[in-house]
Design a protein around this motif. Structure first.
Motif, PDB file in Angstrom:
ATOM      1  N   GLN A 105       3.306  -9.384   0.415  1.00 49.72           N
ATOM      2  CA  GLN A 105       3.123  -7.947   0.168  1.00 49.72           C
ATOM      3  C   GLN A 105       1.665  -7.674  -0.191  1.00 49.72           C
ATOM      4  O   GLN A 105       1.100  -8.347  -1.046  1.00 49.72           O
ATOM      5  CB  GLN A 105       4.039  -7.477  -0.968  1.00 49.72           C
ATOM      6  N   ARG A 106       1.070  -6.694   0.476  1.00 50.79           N
ATOM      7  CA  ARG A 106      -0.330  -6.340   0.220  1.00 50.79           C
ATOM      8  C   ARG A 106      -0.490  -5.480  -1.027  1.00 50.79           C
ATOM      9  O   ARG A 106      -1.557  -5.432  -1.616  1.00 50.79           O
ATOM     10  CB  ARG A 106      -0.893  -5.586   1.410  1.00 50.79           C
ATOM     11  N   HIS A 107       0.567  -4.760  -1.408  1.00 47.53           N
ATOM     12  CA  HIS A 107       0.512  -3.890  -2.583  1.00 47.53           C
ATOM     13  C   HIS A 107       1.910  -3.749  -3.165  1.00 47.53           C
ATOM     14  O   HIS A 107       2.897  -4.139  -2.547  1.00 47.53           O
ATOM     15  CB  HIS A 107      -0.075  -2.513  -2.226  1.00 47.53           C
ATOM     16  N   LYS A 108       1.986  -3.167  -4.351  1.00 48.41           N
ATOM     17  CA  LYS A 108       3.275  -2.985  -5.032  1.00 48.41           C
ATOM     18  C   LYS A 108       4.140  -2.002  -4.242  1.00 48.41           C
ATOM     19  O   LYS A 108       3.679  -0.958  -3.807  1.00 48.41           O
ATOM     20  CB  LYS A 108       3.026  -2.458  -6.444  1.00 48.41           C
TER      21      LYS A 108
ATOM     22  N   THR B 265       3.838  -7.596   5.026  1.00 47.16           N
ATOM     23  CA  THR B 265       3.068  -6.356   5.165  1.00 47.16           C
ATOM     24  C   THR B 265       1.641  -6.676   5.596  1.00 47.16           C
ATOM     25  O   THR B 265       0.856  -5.772   5.843  1.00 47.16           O
ATOM     26  CB  THR B 265       3.025  -5.550   3.845  1.00 47.16           C
ATOM     27  N   LYS B 266       1.325  -7.941   5.691  1.00 44.88           N
ATOM     28  CA  LYS B 266      -0.001  -8.380   6.147  1.00 44.88           C
ATOM     29  C   LYS B 266       0.003  -8.350   7.670  1.00 44.88           C
ATOM     30  O   LYS B 266       0.034  -9.377   8.335  1.00 44.88           O
ATOM     31  CB  LYS B 266      -0.313  -9.750   5.586  1.00 44.88           C
TER      32      LYS B 266
ATOM     33  N   ASP C 119      -2.243   1.115   8.027  1.00 46.90           N
ATOM     34  CA  ASP C 119      -3.024   1.190   6.797  1.00 46.90           C
ATOM     35  C   ASP C 119      -3.739   2.522   6.731  1.00 46.90           C
ATOM     36  O   ASP C 119      -4.048   3.117   7.764  1.00 46.90           O
ATOM     37  CB  ASP C 119      -4.087   0.082   6.741  1.00 46.90           C
TER      38      ASP C 119
END
Length: 173
Positions: A102-105, A129-130, A154
């Motif tokens: 996961q790139r972010h919460k 999510t990358k 993104d």
């Protein structure tokens, strides 16, 4: 013989109390009764999606997932626990998105753009999510004025990175 995370065409080789076995006599996977149709019989070839069950055993289903290995899609987050997030991909077993991918919460109820991939280490289908889509320089199928499908991958201060027609990287400023 069969590929985990993909649609496979397999032959029914034997019948059991709890389902049908597909593949060959030497290597067969279970299609549980709840996914088998009444008219299926030994010798028939059937199209099934192959994934791993909760005990990491390959298993077949006649349910069709929203995405297979290699696809980039936008999915709903159903739940998040101490291991990661679980996504709705159209079959009874949710798609796992580990925290490490996961790139972010993330939050339950959100939608998230993920790439579906086969994790060699765990031998399971997972999401990430990358999302990296190689730039295809030979975009002959794209013409000026052509309608296209874009999925936002993104968002940046200058614009949004998009996936064009499920295949090409792009930027909308």
């Amino acid at each position: 013989m069969f590929k985990i995370g993909e649609i496979n065409k397999l032959r029914i080789v034997r019948d059991a109390e709890f389902g049908l076995y597909l593949g060959t006599d030497e290597e067969a996977i279970l299609l549980p009764n709840r996914y088998a149709y009444n008219d299926m019989k030994i010798g028939d070839e059937v199209e099934v999606f192959v994934y791993t069950d909760s005990e990491d055993r390959p298993i077949a289903t006649t349910e069709t997932p929203t995405a297979v290995v290699g696809d980039t899609v936008c999915l709903d987050i159903l739940d998040i626990n101490r291991m990661g997030a679980f996504l709705d991909w159209g079959i009874s077993k949710d798609l796992f998105l580990p925290f490490s991918n996961q790139r972010h919460k993330l939050e339950t109820g959100e939608k998230v753009v993920v790439k579906v991939r086969f994790d060699e280490k765990s031998e399971r289908v997972i999401a990430t999510t990358k999302v990296s889509v190689p730039y295809e320089l030979d975009s002959k199928e794209l013409k000026d004025g052509q309608k296209i499908e874009c999925m936002v991958i993104d968002s940046y201060e200058r614009g949004m990175r998009v996936l064009i027609n499920g295949r090409y990287n792009g930027m909308v400023y």
